[in-house]
Scaffold this motif. Structure first.
Motif, mmCIF file in Angstrom:
data_model
loop_
_atom_site.group_PDB
_atom_site.id
_atom_site.type_symbol
_atom_site.label_atom_id
_atom_site.label_comp_id
_atom_site.label_asym_id
_atom_site.label_seq_id
_atom_site.Cartn_x
_atom_site.Cartn_y
_atom_site.Cartn_z
ATOM 1 N N ILE A 183 17.023 -24.487 7.495
ATOM 2 C CA ILE A 183 17.019 -22.806 7.187
ATOM 3 C C ILE A 183 17.520 -22.342 8.165
ATOM 4 O O ILE A 183 18.128 -22.069 8.669
ATOM 5 C CB ILE A 183 16.179 -22.505 6.580
ATOM 6 N N LEU A 184 16.853 -23.247 9.721
ATOM 7 C CA LEU A 184 17.564 -22.797 11.062
ATOM 8 C C LEU A 184 18.709 -23.100 11.113
ATOM 9 O O LEU A 184 19.052 -22.299 11.879
ATOM 10 C CB LEU A 184 16.277 -23.311 12.152
ATOM 11 N N ARG A 185 19.151 -24.149 10.857
ATOM 12 C CA ARG A 185 20.410 -24.580 11.551
ATOM 13 C C ARG A 185 21.262 -23.764 10.342
ATOM 14 O O ARG A 185 22.334 -23.245 10.966
ATOM 15 C CB ARG A 185 20.743 -25.994 10.731
ATOM 16 N N TRP A 227 4.695 -32.986 3.735
ATOM 17 C CA TRP A 227 5.243 -32.551 5.203
ATOM 18 C C TRP A 227 6.680 -32.957 5.926
ATOM 19 O O TRP A 227 6.997 -32.202 6.287
ATOM 20 C CB TRP A 227 4.152 -32.501 6.203
ATOM 21 N N ASP A 228 6.703 -34.076 5.962
ATOM 22 C CA ASP A 228 7.980 -34.324 6.400
ATOM 23 C C ASP A 228 9.035 -33.509 5.804
ATOM 24 O O ASP A 228 10.026 -32.595 6.423
ATOM 25 C CB ASP A 228 8.822 -35.474 5.690
ATOM 26 N N HIS A 229 9.203 -33.371 4.295
ATOM 27 C CA HIS A 229 9.975 -33.135 3.668
ATOM 28 C C HIS A 229 10.450 -31.277 3.772
ATOM 29 O O HIS A 229 11.030 -30.547 4.055
ATOM 30 C CB HIS A 229 10.451 -33.019 1.810
ATOM 31 N N LEU A 230 9.017 -30.799 4.095
ATOM 32 C CA LEU A 230 8.944 -29.643 4.724
ATOM 33 C C LEU A 230 9.437 -29.325 6.301
ATOM 34 O O LEU A 230 9.658 -28.066 6.267
ATOM 35 C CB LEU A 230 7.409 -29.216 4.803
ATOM 36 N N ASP A 231 9.192 -30.039 7.118
ATOM 37 C CA ASP A 231 9.628 -29.996 8.346
ATOM 38 C C ASP A 231 11.424 -30.613 7.813
ATOM 39 O O ASP A 231 11.992 -28.932 8.912
ATOM 40 C CB ASP A 231 9.269 -30.906 8.928
ATOM 41 N N GLU A 232 11.885 -31.000 7.199
ATOM 42 C CA GLU A 232 13.055 -30.971 6.638
ATOM 43 C C GLU A 232 13.603 -29.786 6.163
ATOM 44 O O GLU A 232 15.119 -29.556 7.227
ATOM 45 C CB GLU A 232 13.323 -32.088 6.136
ATOM 46 N N LEU A 233 13.263 -29.522 5.401
ATOM 47 C CA LEU A 233 13.685 -27.939 4.842
ATOM 48 C C LEU A 233 14.018 -27.211 5.900
ATOM 49 O O LEU A 233 14.593 -26.282 5.662
ATOM 50 C CB LEU A 233 12.173 -27.618 3.629
ATOM 51 N N ARG A 234 12.799 -27.169 6.565
ATOM 52 C CA ARG A 234 12.251 -25.982 7.938
ATOM 53 C C ARG A 234 13.800 -25.879 8.484
ATOM 54 O O ARG A 234 14.306 -25.240 9.175
ATOM 55 C CB ARG A 234 11.142 -25.380 9.046
ATOM 56 N N SER A 235 14.535 -27.167 9.288
ATOM 57 C CA SER A 235 14.812 -27.458 10.570
ATOM 58 C C SER A 235 16.641 -26.975 9.286
ATOM 59 O O SER A 235 17.266 -26.845 10.355
ATOM 60 C CB SER A 235 14.945 -28.544 10.738
#
Length: 248
Positions: A21-23, A11-19
């Motif tokens: 993508i948003l950037r 989930w940490d990696h998923l949150d980082e990937l989401r960040s």
């Protein structure tokens, strides 16, 4: 590591990937808005190959000509404006996009893998930009010159739509950018031991036939000169790939 720890890491990696993508989306949108705001210089560059005064025509000594572009839909010009601005925004933001994506993947690489990975990413980006530039300065102008002035009869005049013009420019830029990845792909395949330079040299004649077919697909014209101009850089890329594979 415990199962709960694995889930937490996931989930940490998923949150980082989401960040990431948003950037990436945020920066791309900012550049696209800037490109949209500067409409006049943007379309001055986009429409330049449709004018007989374009630098490529002057360097090649092509006689002056005029192509009339028109709009046939109520929302067509606005949608083309948005599409071109989005493509330019993505092109301008691409270094940042690559940096963010590589930063996300880099921690999973070993130390001895990071330098080759940086070289591959840098070379791929440079070759894509080079392919797009070759299309804008050489391939697309010659295609526009031939197809835009071709007539089956003097009684039939050409009136090209801005949509077909812009769509062709964008699609050909993408195709040429991908085609110019050939040396990078060849280098990677050579590193993996899949590709040998002697094989590429032995099948050179077959490769030339394939190159001519690809050139005919990219520029669907019956003009031998335009076909040659498109095929020539692809053939040079193939020869460069043989040299790269041999060195590798």
């Amino acid at each position: 590591m415990s199962k709960s720890g694995d889930i937490g890491t996931f989930w940490d990696h998923l949150d980082e990937l989401r960040s990431v993508i948003l950037r990436v989306l945020g920066v791309t949108v900012v550049f696209a808005v800037l490109a949209f705001a500067f409409k006049e210089p943007l379309f001055k560059a986009v429409l330049a190959p449709s004018k007989g005064s374009f630098i490529t025509y002057r360097l090649l000594g092509i006689p002056y000509f005029h192509i009339h572009l028109m709009n046939t839909g109520l929302t067509e010009q606005f949608m083309i404006h948005m599409k071109v601005a989005l493509y330019c925004g993505l092109l301008m933001a691409s270094p940042y996009v690559i940096y963010q994506l590589f930063g996300f993947v880099a921690p999973a690489l070993y130390d001895n893998e990071r330098k080759p990975a940086i070289r591959v990413v840098t070379a791929s980006y440079a070759m894509f930009i080079l392919g797009s530039a070759v299309n804008y300065l050489l391939v697309f102008p010659l295609t526009v010159r031939f197809l835009g002035t071709y007539q089956v009869s003097p009684d039939v005049s050409n009136m090209l739509t801005i949509q077909s013009y812009a769509d062709t420019l964008i699609s050909m830029s993408l195709v040429l950018g991908i085609v110019f990845e050939l040396p990078v792909v060849s280098w990677l395949m050579a590193l993996m031991g899949i590709l040998k330079w002697k094989q590429m040299a032995r099948f050179r004649k077959h490769a030339i036939i394939v190159i001519l077919i690809i050139a005919a697909i990219i520029t669907p014209t019956t003009d031998a000169f335009t076909l040659f101009v498109v095929a020539l850089p692809i053939w040079l890329l193939y020869e460069l790939s043989i040299l790269i594979v041999r060195i590798t």
